[in-house]
Design a protein around this motif. Structure first.
Motif, short mmCIF file in Angstrom:
data_model
loop_
_atom_site.label_atom_id
_atom_site.label_comp_id
_atom_site.label_asym_id
_atom_site.label_seq_id
_atom_site.Cartn_x
_atom_site.Cartn_y
_atom_site.Cartn_z
N VAL A 106 0.85 -1.19 0.00
CA VAL A 106 0.00 0.00 0.00
C VAL A 106 0.89 1.24 0.00
O VAL A 106 1.76 1.39 0.86
N LEU A 107 0.66 2.11 -0.98
CA LEU A 107 1.44 3.34 -1.06
C LEU A 107 1.07 4.27 0.10
O LEU A 107 -0.12 4.48 0.38
N SER A 108 2.06 4.82 0.75
CA SER A 108 1.79 5.74 1.86
C SER A 108 1.20 7.05 1.35
O SER A 108 0.44 7.72 2.06
N ASN A 109 1.56 7.41 0.13
CA ASN A 109 0.98 8.60 -0.52
C ASN A 109 0.27 8.15 -1.79
O ASN A 109 0.90 8.03 -2.84
N PRO A 110 -1.02 7.89 -1.72
CA PRO A 110 -1.76 7.37 -2.88
C PRO A 110 -1.68 8.28 -4.09
O PRO A 110 -1.55 9.51 -3.97
N ILE A 137 -1.80 -1.18 -10.39
CA ILE A 137 -2.11 -0.48 -9.14
C ILE A 137 -3.62 -0.24 -9.08
O ILE A 137 -4.22 0.25 -10.05
N ALA A 138 -4.23 -0.59 -7.97
CA ALA A 138 -5.67 -0.42 -7.78
C ALA A 138 -5.96 0.77 -6.88
O ALA A 138 -5.32 0.96 -5.84
N ASN A 139 -6.90 1.59 -7.32
CA ASN A 139 -7.36 2.75 -6.55
C ASN A 139 -6.22 3.67 -6.12
O ASN A 139 -6.29 4.32 -5.08
N GLY A 140 -5.17 3.70 -6.91
CA GLY A 140 -4.08 4.62 -6.66
C GLY A 140 -3.21 4.27 -5.47
O GLY A 140 -2.29 5.02 -5.13
#
Length: 209
Positions: A30-34, A176-179
């Motif tokens: 999970v990206l910390s900064n979407p 990548i899903a939902n950014g």
């Protein structure tokens, strides 16, 4: 009441088991900064494919994407993002967006991929892409160059630069899903399976809202 409670309990148990099928840190990060997404209205999410025309894995991935798009729910948006790892990528990034502006994206994708990977012809410069667009897509070279460096395409190129950098990915193709959910294709089994994991995560988030 007992029967209803039992059914509810079984449903919740099934959902919990389903929800642990794909785990953060194992199958996706999970990206910390979407990333900024573009889905709107009745859409519940967006799947991004980060790709490069010069990438053989991206070329081989195309049939799977076509199959997925044929059955994808209408409320999930699919967006391709041509990567900009370094300045050498710029001509192909501009080529992608020229095709989008001229509304020949699907045809252009096919011709560019086939030229590079079937015909084994290099496409590395603006001039080479302009020639291909004229020869195979009927777009005059001058029109191609004017579009490639237009006020419409320049912001799109900058967006690719930003998305590529902010995604923190190291290769293509990447889903990548939902950014924010970066799918590990190796962990889930294949690039094609990554599309369905992305769909699952989007639908899971929508149900939890």
């Amino acid at each position: 009441m007992l029967t209803l409670s039992l059914i509810t309990l079984l449903s919740l148990t099934a959902w919990a088991e389903e929800d642990t099928r794909y785990q953060e840190g194992v199958h996706y990060t999970v990206l910390s900064n979407p990333l900024k997404t573009t889905y709107r209205g009745d859409e519940i999410g967006e799947i991004m494919e980060f790709f490069s025309y010069s990438c053989i894995h991206c070329y081989n991935f195309e049939p799977a994407i076509e199959r997925f798009l044929d059955e994808k729910p209408d409320n999930i948006r699919f967006t391709q993002v041509p990567v900009m790892f370094n300045p050498r990528n710029e001509p192909e990034v501009r080529a992608y967006y020229v095709a989008q502006v001229l509304k020949i994206g699907e045809e252009a994708n096919r011709e560019i991929f086939n030229t590079i990977h079937r015909e084994r012809r290099a496409l590395r410069t603006d001039a080479q892409f302009a020639q291909l667009f004229e020869d195979k897509l009927g777009v005059d070279e001058e029109k191609y160059m004017n579009t490639a460096y237009s006020f419409g395409v320049d912001p799109m190129v900058q967006k690719s630069v930003q998305l590529t950098g902010n995604s923190r990915i190291g290769g293509t193709p990447t889903i990548i899903a939902n950014g924010k959910y970066v799918i590990d294709s190796g962990a889930v089994g294949s690039n094609e399976m990554a599309l369905y994991v992305a769909k699952y995560l989007i639908e899971r988030d929508a149900q939890q809202q």
